[in-house]
Design a protein around this motif. Sequence first.
Motif, PDB file in Angstrom:
ATOM      1  N   GLY A 163      34.584  40.555  43.339  1.00 11.12           N
ATOM      2  CA  GLY A 163      35.711  41.807  43.785  1.00 11.12           C
ATOM      3  C   GLY A 163      36.813  41.233  43.069  1.00 11.12           C
ATOM      4  O   GLY A 163      37.862  41.589  43.165  1.00 11.12           O
TER       5      GLY A 163
ATOM      6  N   ARG B 157      46.586  39.356  44.233  1.00 10.83           N
ATOM      7  CA  ARG B 157      45.819  40.976  43.855  1.00 10.83           C
ATOM      8  C   ARG B 157      44.150  41.005  44.895  1.00 10.83           C
ATOM      9  O   ARG B 157      44.143  41.441  45.584  1.00 10.83           O
ATOM     10  CB  ARG B 157      45.238  41.442  42.398  1.00 10.83           C
ATOM     11  CG  ARG B 157      45.871  42.057  41.719  1.00 10.83           C
ATOM     12  CD  ARG B 157      45.245  42.749  40.362  1.00 10.83           C
ATOM     13  NE  ARG B 157      46.071  41.293  39.418  1.00 10.83           N
ATOM     14  CZ  ARG B 157      45.089  41.157  37.838  1.00 10.83           C
ATOM     15  NH1 ARG B 157      43.662  41.414  38.326  1.00 10.83           N
ATOM     16  NH2 ARG B 157      45.293  40.302  37.421  1.00 10.83           N
TER      17      ARG B 157
ATOM     18  N   LYS C  23      45.722  41.281  48.269  1.00 14.75           N
ATOM     19  CA  LYS C  23      45.775  43.074  48.163  1.00 14.75           C
ATOM     20  C   LYS C  23      44.792  43.291  48.017  1.00 14.75           C
ATOM     21  O   LYS C  23      44.633  44.277  49.323  1.00 14.75           O
ATOM     22  CB  LYS C  23      46.679  43.147  47.535  1.00 14.75           C
ATOM     23  CG  LYS C  23      48.502  42.404  46.757  1.00 14.75           C
ATOM     24  CD  LYS C  23      49.187  43.672  45.870  1.00 14.75           C
ATOM     25  CE  LYS C  23      50.227  42.983  46.105  1.00 14.75           C
ATOM     26  NZ  LYS C  23      50.163  41.647  44.362  1.00 14.75           N
ATOM     27  N   LYS C  24      43.698  43.109  47.667  1.00 18.88           N
ATOM     28  CA  LYS C  24      42.448  43.687  47.604  1.00 18.88           C
ATOM     29  C   LYS C  24      41.710  43.323  49.049  1.00 18.88           C
ATOM     30  O   LYS C  24      40.544  43.765  49.531  1.00 18.88           O
ATOM     31  CB  LYS C  24      41.083  43.682  46.727  1.00 18.88           C
ATOM     32  CG  LYS C  24      41.742  44.152  45.527  1.00 18.88           C
ATOM     33  CD  LYS C  24      41.160  43.537  45.165  1.00 18.88           C
ATOM     34  CE  LYS C  24      41.004  44.022  43.226  1.00 18.88           C
ATOM     35  NZ  LYS C  24      39.947  42.967  42.374  1.00 18.88           N
TER      36      LYS C  24
END
Length: 238
Positions: free
Chosen positions: A157, A24, A27-28
Amino acid sequence: MRIDIITVLPELIQGFMQESIVGRAQKKGLVEIYIHNLRDYTLDKWRRVDDYPFGGFAGMVMQCEPIDRCISTLKAERHYDQIIFTTPDGEQFNQPMANSLSLCENIIILCGHYKGIDYRVREHLITKEVSIGDYVLTGGELAAAVMADAIVRILPGAIGDEQSALSDSFQDKLLAAPVYTRPAEYKGWKVPEVLLSGNERLIKEWELQQSLERTQRLRPDLLSDDATIDSKKEYKRK
Ligand code: SAM
């Protein structure tokens, strides 16, 4: 951040890097992870990257040339803060090291295999040698995956609630307090009353006291220096 992993078994870690928080985070756009097959950097027509050791010792040794060619190709493109070799005789990987590596812009992790790598690579190309524990694995891929996971999950994040990563074990040299979820009572097993009180101050005090008690009981070695005492005071002030 960018992490380049050099390995003879790329398929072993490719899947892992696409899953969970590491997947993830990519992807971010928080981290780029590139896996390089060392065999793509050899001139050998059979794509061999190892040879017999000088001295007649047992096992095979990874050669200088493909490793040098791979690292040089990467270094020609950008500056690397660390070029890490995974090895059981390296510095022990821990949370402070993960925290510090998470501040790097670019790192290379070289996975060893067989009996190890030609020592000249370690002398001339490697800037940091890291072990994930006092045991011997077949290759460095699991070590690279462990390191990448620990580094990436603390990038701002990467996980939904940043406070959660900061209150994990070993941050502040303390073990984490126990956690509970619904229902508040299961088979007569009750959640500590204070956690249901809604009183933030009491809950924070309980959390700290649990952390200290568990650390004292399970890992007293973590409480043994001044830095720990300071970090506990700091923790208390929050
Ligand atoms: N002959 C080496 C020795 O005794 O130190 C062990 C070689 S091991 C079979 C092959 C490779 O697995 C190592 O070069 C290293 O990259 C990796 N490896 C094995 N155990 C490791 C550990 N505890 N931490 C990090 N990497 C490890």
